[in-house]
Design a protein around this motif. Sequence first.
Motif, PDB file in Angstrom:
ATOM      1  N   LEU A 283      -5.732 -24.697  20.135  1.00  0.00           N
ATOM      2  CA  LEU A 283      -4.869 -25.396  21.075  1.00  0.00           C
ATOM      3  C   LEU A 283      -5.318 -25.143  22.510  1.00  0.00           C
ATOM      4  O   LEU A 283      -5.644 -24.014  22.887  1.00  0.00           O
ATOM      5  N   LEU A 284      -5.329 -26.197  23.302  1.00  0.00           N
ATOM      6  CA  LEU A 284      -5.622 -26.059  24.720  1.00  0.00           C
ATOM      7  C   LEU A 284      -4.327 -25.742  25.466  1.00  0.00           C
ATOM      8  O   LEU A 284      -3.226 -25.918  24.936  1.00  0.00           O
ATOM      9  N   ALA A 285      -4.461 -25.304  26.707  1.00  0.00           N
ATOM     10  CA  ALA A 285      -3.283 -24.963  27.506  1.00  0.00           C
ATOM     11  C   ALA A 285      -2.343 -26.162  27.621  1.00  0.00           C
ATOM     12  O   ALA A 285      -1.121 -26.014  27.540  1.00  0.00           O
ATOM     13  N   HIS A 286      -2.912 -27.353  27.778  1.00  0.00           N
ATOM     14  CA  HIS A 286      -2.084 -28.561  27.886  1.00  0.00           C
ATOM     15  C   HIS A 286      -1.318 -28.810  26.597  1.00  0.00           C
ATOM     16  O   HIS A 286      -0.144 -29.217  26.623  1.00  0.00           O
ATOM     17  N   ASP A 287      -1.964 -28.562  25.448  1.00  0.00           N
ATOM     18  CA  ASP A 287      -1.292 -28.757  24.162  1.00  0.00           C
ATOM     19  C   ASP A 287      -0.094 -27.821  24.023  1.00  0.00           C
ATOM     20  O   ASP A 287       0.966 -28.205  23.513  1.00  0.00           O
ATOM     21  N   ILE A 288      -0.268 -26.585  24.468  1.00  0.00           N
ATOM     22  CA  ILE A 288       0.812 -25.605  24.369  1.00  0.00           C
ATOM     23  C   ILE A 288       1.991 -26.024  25.229  1.00  0.00           C
ATOM     24  O   ILE A 288       3.150 -25.959  24.812  1.00  0.00           O
ATOM     25  N   VAL A 289       1.697 -26.491  26.466  1.00  0.00           N
ATOM     26  CA  VAL A 289       2.765 -26.944  27.366  1.00  0.00           C
ATOM     27  C   VAL A 289       3.496 -28.135  26.760  1.00  0.00           C
ATOM     28  O   VAL A 289       4.729 -28.219  26.786  1.00  0.00           O
ATOM     29  N   THR A 290       2.735 -29.064  26.181  1.00  0.00           N
ATOM     30  CA  THR A 290       3.342 -30.257  25.580  1.00  0.00           C
ATOM     31  C   THR A 290       4.252 -29.892  24.420  1.00  0.00           C
ATOM     32  O   THR A 290       5.368 -30.412  24.293  1.00  0.00           O
ATOM     33  N   ARG A 291       3.791 -28.981  23.567  1.00  0.00           N
ATOM     34  CA  ARG A 291       4.599 -28.570  22.414  1.00  0.00           C
ATOM     35  C   ARG A 291       5.842 -27.811  22.857  1.00  0.00           C
ATOM     36  O   ARG A 291       6.919 -27.967  22.270  1.00  0.00           O
ATOM     37  N   THR A 292       5.687 -26.984  23.880  1.00  0.00           N
ATOM     38  CA  THR A 292       6.842 -26.247  24.390  1.00  0.00           C
ATOM     39  C   THR A 292       7.891 -27.203  24.938  1.00  0.00           C
ATOM     40  O   THR A 292       9.096 -27.046  24.696  1.00  0.00           O
ATOM     41  N   GLN A 293       7.440 -28.221  25.669  1.00  0.00           N
ATOM     42  CA  GLN A 293       8.378 -29.201  26.208  1.00  0.00           C
ATOM     43  C   GLN A 293       9.056 -29.980  25.080  1.00  0.00           C
ATOM     44  O   GLN A 293      10.244 -30.325  25.175  1.00  0.00           O
ATOM     45  N   SER A 294       8.335 -30.246  23.999  1.00  0.00           N
ATOM     46  CA  SER A 294       8.927 -30.950  22.865  1.00  0.00           C
ATOM     47  C   SER A 294      10.046 -30.123  22.245  1.00  0.00           C
ATOM     48  O   SER A 294      11.084 -30.659  21.836  1.00  0.00           O
ATOM     49  N   VAL A 295       9.835 -28.806  22.172  1.00  0.00           N
ATOM     50  CA  VAL A 295      10.866 -27.915  21.647  1.00  0.00           C
ATOM     51  C   VAL A 295      12.108 -27.954  22.529  1.00  0.00           C
ATOM     52  O   VAL A 295      13.241 -28.040  22.042  1.00  0.00           O
ATOM     53  N   ILE A 296      11.883 -27.906  23.842  1.00  0.00           N
ATOM     54  CA  ILE A 296      13.016 -27.941  24.783  1.00  0.00           C
ATOM     55  C   ILE A 296      13.766 -29.261  24.673  1.00  0.00           C
ATOM     56  O   ILE A 296      15.003 -29.294  24.660  1.00  0.00           O
ATOM     57  N   SER A 297      13.023 -30.362  24.583  1.00  0.00           N
ATOM     58  CA  SER A 297      13.650 -31.684  24.484  1.00  0.00           C
ATOM     59  C   SER A 297      14.436 -31.824  23.185  1.00  0.00           C
ATOM     60  O   SER A 297      15.543 -32.378  23.172  1.00  0.00           O
ATOM     61  N   ALA A 298      13.884 -31.311  22.099  1.00  0.00           N
ATOM     62  CA  ALA A 298      14.575 -31.383  20.810  1.00  0.00           C
ATOM     63  C   ALA A 298      15.875 -30.598  20.863  1.00  0.00           C
ATOM     64  O   ALA A 298      16.909 -31.022  20.329  1.00  0.00           O
ATOM     65  N   ARG A 299      15.828 -29.453  21.508  1.00  0.00           N
ATOM     66  CA  ARG A 299      17.041 -28.639  21.645  1.00  0.00           C
ATOM     67  C   ARG A 299      18.095 -29.356  22.476  1.00  0.00           C
ATOM     68  O   ARG A 299      19.291 -29.341  22.140  1.00  0.00           O
ATOM     69  N   ALA A 300      17.661 -30.012  23.550  1.00  0.00           N
ATOM     70  CA  ALA A 300      18.595 -30.745  24.402  1.00  0.00           C
ATOM     71  C   ALA A 300      19.244 -31.890  23.633  1.00  0.00           C
ATOM     72  O   ALA A 300      20.452 -32.145  23.766  1.00  0.00           O
TER      73      ALA A 300
END
Length: 246
Positions: free
Chosen positions: A168-185
């Motif tokens: 995973l690249l740094a951008h991929d990690i940021v994207t996945r983290t944001q997806s987790v936050i959005s799913a939680r919201a």
Amino acid sequence: MSTQQVARAFVSLADTFDDTVDPAVLMQRLVAHCVTFTDSDAAGLLMVAARGELRPVAVSDDRDDLLETMRRQAVAGPCVECWLTGLPVQVDDLTSYAGAQPEVVRSALQAGHHAMHAHPVQVGHQTIGVLVLLRADAGPFDADGLHLAAAFAEVTAVALMQWRAQPLLAHDIVTRTQSVISARATLETAKGMLAAHARLTRAQATAVLAGYAREQGLRPGTVAHRLLSRTLPLDEVTGTEAPAAE
């Protein structure tokens, strides 16, 4: 065996983001942990190949007799039974099993193993392999150890399915983290809608959403998304109509 040691073992089996880890490393860690944390003397892993046959992929010790035992087990015997049924198979005394599969069991006995436990490695309801535990002494395996080995196998199966050749690249990690936050919201918003609709507490709304998802065989996040997009009526989830306005 300490709690910290067991915790580190689980982490090592789930670590698919380390650049030095690949499926071979994960499978080798699985069989090694099984020998360390259970009362088995040796362990092996058989995986289901694309042609629909079991193949040895990892052993706790590269002894020729253990490798031969795994090759034999991939053809017939307790491991094949475990694979076909999707259920654990335990043989407390291999000498009593020899009458059914003498050629298959003989290699294990010659290697000094008298007890065997085969546990299915599964992804969902599909068996993708068999974890094999072997012990010199006949008799049942320790139940706690078997539960731990089963948990190790489950974690490893998930890790193998999630492993990717390209790190995973740094951008991929940021994207996945944001997806987790959005799913939680999304989930929290759906809970609020259910609570307001049926005059439920937050805890009750959480239970209602989880219960509906379980009954329908859906992920809670999928239910939440459908509620927000208005493709799933609130009444259907809560089982009640909105109370009349006062």
